[in-house]
Write a protein that holds these residues in place. Structure first.
Motif: not given
Length: 121
Positions: A33-37, A42-48, A96-103, A105-107
């Protein structure tokens, strides 16, 4: 799986907020699971991000030492504790949940609708 964020709001600089990400079912427990903002325009930014077990975490440099990600798989819920908030932390926060590849990245396969966090100076 459906995700729903809560806990956003207006806070003064230096304050704290705790965001929650509630999932609709038990498969949440098997996903990282991840948090973005995202700020308007602006583009979506990875947080944690946090692994499915909670054993591994990752943070962006901009929030490291101030924010803490966690999860409670028994409650199908993820959390983002935000301390020492700054005006530049103002954004819509999405889980977000279930990443596709790099945690970082917003995938991700699943996204919530987001919750607004506004930090006043």
């Amino acid at each position: 799986v459906q995700l729903a964020e809560s806990g956003g709001g207006l806070v003064q600089a230096g304050g704290s907020l705790r965001l929650s990400c509630a999932a609709s079912g038990p498969t949440f427990s098997t996903y990282a699971v991840a948090w973005f903002r995202q700020e308007s325009g602006k583009e979506r930014e990875f947080v944690a991000a946090i692994s499915w077990s909670g054993d591994a975490t990752a943070y962006s440099d901009s929030v490291k030492g101030r924010f803490s990600i966690s999860r409670d798989n028994a409650k199908y819920t993820g959390y983002l504790q935000m301390n020492s908030l700054k005006p530049e932390d103002t954004a819509v926060y999405l889980c977000a949940a279930e990443p596709i590849g790099d945690l970082t990245k917003s995938n991700y396969n699943y996204w919530g609708q987001g919750t607004q966090v506004t930090v006043s100076s």
